[in-house]
Design an enzyme around this catalytic site. Structure first.
Site, PDB file in Angstrom:
ATOM      1  N   CYS A  36      10.916  -5.107  -9.653  1.00  0.00           N
ATOM      2  CA  CYS A  36      11.706  -3.993 -10.180  1.00  0.00           C
ATOM      3  C   CYS A  36      11.678  -3.912 -11.712  1.00  0.00           C
ATOM      4  O   CYS A  36      11.781  -2.831 -12.287  1.00  0.00           O
ATOM      5  CB  CYS A  36      13.150  -4.096  -9.698  1.00  0.00           C
ATOM      6  SG  CYS A  36      13.312  -3.980  -7.902  1.00  0.00           S
ATOM      7  N   ARG A  40     -12.339   5.798  -5.056  1.00  0.00           N
ATOM      8  CA  ARG A  40     -11.769   6.640  -6.104  1.00  0.00           C
ATOM      9  C   ARG A  40     -12.821   7.087  -7.116  1.00  0.00           C
ATOM     10  O   ARG A  40     -12.494   7.647  -8.168  1.00  0.00           O
ATOM     11  CB  ARG A  40     -10.638   5.897  -6.831  1.00  0.00           C
ATOM     12  CG  ARG A  40      -9.392   5.775  -5.985  1.00  0.00           C
ATOM     13  CD  ARG A  40      -8.280   5.013  -6.679  1.00  0.00           C
ATOM     14  NE  ARG A  40      -7.069   5.005  -5.845  1.00  0.00           N
ATOM     15  CZ  ARG A  40      -6.045   4.199  -6.048  1.00  0.00           C
ATOM     16  NH1 ARG A  40      -6.045   3.350  -7.063  1.00  0.00           N
ATOM     17  NH2 ARG A  40      -4.994   4.252  -5.249  1.00  0.00           N
ATOM     18  N   CYS A  96      16.100   4.435  -9.004  1.00  0.00           N
ATOM     19  CA  CYS A  96      16.205   3.711  -7.735  1.00  0.00           C
ATOM     20  C   CYS A  96      17.650   3.352  -7.386  1.00  0.00           C
ATOM     21  O   CYS A  96      18.275   2.494  -8.006  1.00  0.00           O
ATOM     22  CB  CYS A  96      15.354   2.435  -7.791  1.00  0.00           C
ATOM     23  SG  CYS A  96      15.233   1.608  -6.196  1.00  0.00           S
ATOM     24  N   CYS A 153       6.504  -2.085  -5.724  1.00  0.00           N
ATOM     25  CA  CYS A 153       7.574  -1.995  -4.721  1.00  0.00           C
ATOM     26  C   CYS A 153       7.082  -2.622  -3.417  1.00  0.00           C
ATOM     27  O   CYS A 153       7.072  -2.006  -2.361  1.00  0.00           O
ATOM     28  CB  CYS A 153       7.966  -0.532  -4.516  1.00  0.00           C
ATOM     29  SG  CYS A 153       9.556  -0.303  -3.686  1.00  0.00           S
ATOM     30  N   LEU A 172     -13.385  -5.320  11.935  1.00  0.00           N
ATOM     31  CA  LEU A 172     -12.300  -4.574  11.277  1.00  0.00           C
ATOM     32  C   LEU A 172     -11.109  -4.345  12.196  1.00  0.00           C
ATOM     33  O   LEU A 172      -9.976  -4.216  11.737  1.00  0.00           O
ATOM     34  CB  LEU A 172     -12.818  -3.206  10.805  1.00  0.00           C
ATOM     35  CG  LEU A 172     -13.025  -2.978   9.311  1.00  0.00           C
ATOM     36  CD1 LEU A 172     -13.263  -1.497   9.045  1.00  0.00           C
ATOM     37  CD2 LEU A 172     -11.843  -3.465   8.502  1.00  0.00           C
ATOM     38  N   GLY A 173     -11.368  -4.276  13.520  1.00  0.00           N
ATOM     39  CA  GLY A 173     -10.276  -4.035  14.447  1.00  0.00           C
ATOM     40  C   GLY A 173      -9.995  -2.553  14.660  1.00  0.00           C
ATOM     41  O   GLY A 173     -10.558  -1.697  13.968  1.00  0.00           O
ATOM     42  N   TYR A 174      -9.129  -2.291  15.628  1.00  0.00           N
ATOM     43  CA  TYR A 174      -8.839  -0.899  16.002  1.00  0.00           C
ATOM     44  C   TYR A 174     -10.119  -0.086  16.095  1.00  0.00           C
ATOM     45  O   TYR A 174     -10.325   0.886  15.365  1.00  0.00           O
ATOM     46  CB  TYR A 174      -7.860  -0.263  15.013  1.00  0.00           C
ATOM     47  CG  TYR A 174      -6.449  -0.781  15.126  1.00  0.00           C
ATOM     48  CD1 TYR A 174      -5.871  -1.015  16.366  1.00  0.00           C
ATOM     49  CD2 TYR A 174      -5.676  -1.023  13.990  1.00  0.00           C
ATOM     50  CE1 TYR A 174      -4.572  -1.477  16.477  1.00  0.00           C
ATOM     51  CE2 TYR A 174      -4.373  -1.488  14.091  1.00  0.00           C
ATOM     52  CZ  TYR A 174      -3.826  -1.712  15.341  1.00  0.00           C
ATOM     53  OH  TYR A 174      -2.539  -2.182  15.434  1.00  0.00           O
ATOM     54  N   TYR A 188      -0.506  11.304   8.572  1.00  0.00           N
ATOM     55  CA  TYR A 188      -0.786  10.652   7.295  1.00  0.00           C
ATOM     56  C   TYR A 188      -2.177  11.011   6.784  1.00  0.00           C
ATOM     57  O   TYR A 188      -2.349  11.454   5.628  1.00  0.00           O
ATOM     58  CB  TYR A 188      -0.658   9.120   7.397  1.00  0.00           C
ATOM     59  CG  TYR A 188      -1.356   8.495   6.218  1.00  0.00           C
ATOM     60  CD1 TYR A 188      -0.763   8.515   4.967  1.00  0.00           C
ATOM     61  CD2 TYR A 188      -2.657   7.990   6.329  1.00  0.00           C
ATOM     62  CE1 TYR A 188      -1.429   8.038   3.853  1.00  0.00           C
ATOM     63  CE2 TYR A 188      -3.331   7.517   5.233  1.00  0.00           C
ATOM     64  CZ  TYR A 188      -2.713   7.534   4.002  1.00  0.00           C
ATOM     65  OH  TYR A 188      -3.387   7.091   2.907  1.00  0.00           O
ATOM     66  N   GLU A 237      -9.813   6.555   4.248  1.00  0.00           N
ATOM     67  CA  GLU A 237      -8.478   6.664   4.841  1.00  0.00           C
ATOM     68  C   GLU A 237      -8.449   6.117   6.265  1.00  0.00           C
ATOM     69  O   GLU A 237      -7.468   5.498   6.677  1.00  0.00           O
ATOM     70  CB  GLU A 237      -7.999   8.117   4.818  1.00  0.00           C
ATOM     71  CG  GLU A 237      -7.712   8.646   3.413  1.00  0.00           C
ATOM     72  CD  GLU A 237      -6.667   7.830   2.684  1.00  0.00           C
ATOM     73  OE1 GLU A 237      -5.875   7.121   3.334  1.00  0.00           O
ATOM     74  OE2 GLU A 237      -6.644   7.895   1.437  1.00  0.00           O
ATOM     75  N   ASP A 282       2.777   7.018   4.416  1.00  0.00           N
ATOM     76  CA  ASP A 282       2.388   5.790   5.108  1.00  0.00           C
ATOM     77  C   ASP A 282       3.508   4.767   4.970  1.00  0.00           C
ATOM     78  O   ASP A 282       4.604   5.088   4.521  1.00  0.00           O
ATOM     79  CB  ASP A 282       1.076   5.264   4.531  1.00  0.00           C
ATOM     80  CG  ASP A 282       1.276   4.692   3.144  1.00  0.00           C
ATOM     81  OD1 ASP A 282       2.241   5.099   2.471  1.00  0.00           O
ATOM     82  OD2 ASP A 282       0.489   3.826   2.742  1.00  0.00           O
ATOM     83  N   GLN A 342      -3.694   0.618   8.645  1.00  0.00           N
ATOM     84  CA  GLN A 342      -3.222  -0.700   9.086  1.00  0.00           C
ATOM     85  C   GLN A 342      -4.132  -1.829   8.618  1.00  0.00           C
ATOM     86  O   GLN A 342      -4.224  -2.866   9.271  1.00  0.00           O
ATOM     87  CB  GLN A 342      -3.102  -0.732  10.618  1.00  0.00           C
ATOM     88  CG  GLN A 342      -2.114   0.268  11.157  1.00  0.00           C
ATOM     89  CD  GLN A 342      -0.694  -0.089  10.792  1.00  0.00           C
ATOM     90  OE1 GLN A 342      -0.131  -1.020  11.322  1.00  0.00           O
ATOM     91  NE2 GLN A 342      -0.110   0.642   9.844  1.00  0.00           N
TER      92      GLN A 342
END
Length: 373
Positions: free
Chosen positions: A214, A40, A223, A207, A95-97, A135, A52, A153, A57
DNA sequence: AATCCGTGGGG
DNA sequence: TCCCCAAGGAT
């Protein structure tokens, strides 16, 4: 002409969302409460893109060190495009995938070749890039280019399921489409990127899946599921199938201080990763596992080995598979005509190759054994 | 639409 | 321990 019947209600937001300023309230919260995250710092499309892909995941805390290392090694899109693929995979190790890394680099090369090194800023063009789905396309377009596109997402689906008391199964593809229609209606002009990130930030910080906070929620008043007291029961999500068990015999084959490793195929599970040679065994097979291993490796690598002794058992679970690996120490007997995907390397050299976690566990077994002797 | 594709943290 | 699930995409 029979008009296609469309359910109006689920695709239209309650009027209060517009009248009372749902988006403004959420953005105000985001402006004051958002986390300081490395991606950011600015809105450089390449930096946003890498973040991203890594975040798919994958938890923020897991991504942070990988992101820092990756941006140091590949600071620009050009640097990533020109790097050897093995270096990119190495930066992704753990990291995987792993197809994310291969697709990311392939797409970076595509952007260099076809778009002059500029990440495209239209939904049509960016969607053609490997590894960029609905996404990620929306995330890059909104965050880097301020385009009013939704980025839905798991967080956003949970948030909207609760806000609007949606009982659609969020595991089904159709539900994401529906929620994209809903989000599109409340993206504020000029702040699409912050708004999409605010929805995700809300899902990650307030959330949350279990025990949502809440009482501190900035959109508490909107909500519906909280008003009905059912927020803990949402979202609805179908259960995943349990992992399928796979039994493997793994060979640690030594020859003059070197060990045999092989590179996995370029597609499928753990594509392009290195591993110790192994053979799948049927649980009900009558043959001795040592024989299955020796015969299997003779067929695949043209090596004759002697299976010496068991080194231990390693368990590793993937999303859809559970590997039970029996590890054997072996001696090389004969066979120097290895296929191109296999080679003997010194044990000290193993760190320069990229292994999946399952095979790192095998390395630990090796290490323990050599510590004893 | 359903299945394949990794890994680690938290309840 | 077990189960969920996390800023999903490709086929």
């Amino acid at each position: 002409m029979a008009a296609k019947k469309v359910k109006e209600l689920p695709y239209t937001l309650p009027e209060e969302f517009h009248v009372f300023g749902f988006s403004s309230d959420l953005l105000a919260w985001y402006d004051s409460q958002k986390r300081d995250l490395p991606w950011r710092i600015n809105r450089d499309p390449y930096r946003v893109w890498v973040s991203e892909i890594m975040l798919q995941q994958t938890r923020v805390e897991t991504v942070k060190p990988y992101y820092a290392n990756f941006m140091e090694k590949f600071p620009t899109l050009g640097a990533l495009a020109e790097a050897p693929e093995d270096e990119v995979l190495k930066a992704w190790e753990g990291l995987g995938y792993y197809s994310r890394a291969r697709n990311l680099q392939a797409a970076a090369r595509e952007v260099q070749a076809r778009y002059g090194g500029i990440v495209p800023d239209t939904p049509e063009e960016i969607a053609t890039l490997k590894g960029v789905g609905p996404y990620t396309a929306g995330a890059i377009l909104s965050i880097a280019y301020e385009k009013p596109e939704p980025a839905v997402d798991g967080n956003v689906m949970r948030v909207f399921s609760r806000l609007l008391y949606l009982t659609d199964d969020i595991a089904k593809p159709a539900t994401r489409i529906k929620i994209e229609h809903l989000v599109r209606q409340v993206i504020p002009a000029g702040r699409a990127g912050d708004f999409n990130q605010a929805l995700m930030e809300l899902g990650a910080m307030v959330c949350v899946p279990r025990s949502p906070q809440c009482l501190t929620c900035p959109v508490f008043d909107y909500c519906i599921s909280r008003q009905e007291g059912v927020q803990e029961d949402l979202p609805i999500k179908g259960k995943a199938k349990p992992p399928r068990p796979v039994h493997l015999q793994v060979a640690v084959i030594m020859r003059e201080g070197q060990v045999l490793i092989n590179k996995r195929p370029e597609t499928g599970l753990l594509a392009g990763m290195w591993e110790f040679p192994m053979v799948e065994t049927d649980v009900s097979s009558p043959s001795a596992k040592q024989d299955i291993l020796a015969n299997g490796l003779y067929d695949r690598f043209a090596v004759e080995i002697e299976v010496l002794e068991p080194l231990g058992e390693v368990q590793h679970t993937f999303s859809h598979l559970h590997w039970s690996m029996q590890v054997w120490s072996c001696d090389w007997i004969a066979g120097n005509d290895l296929p191109p995907n296999a080679k003997f390397v010194s044990v000290d050299e193993l760190d320069t190759y990229t292994f999946p976690m399952a095979h790192h566990k095998i390395r630990e077994i090796m290490q323990q054994k050599s510590d004893l002797s």
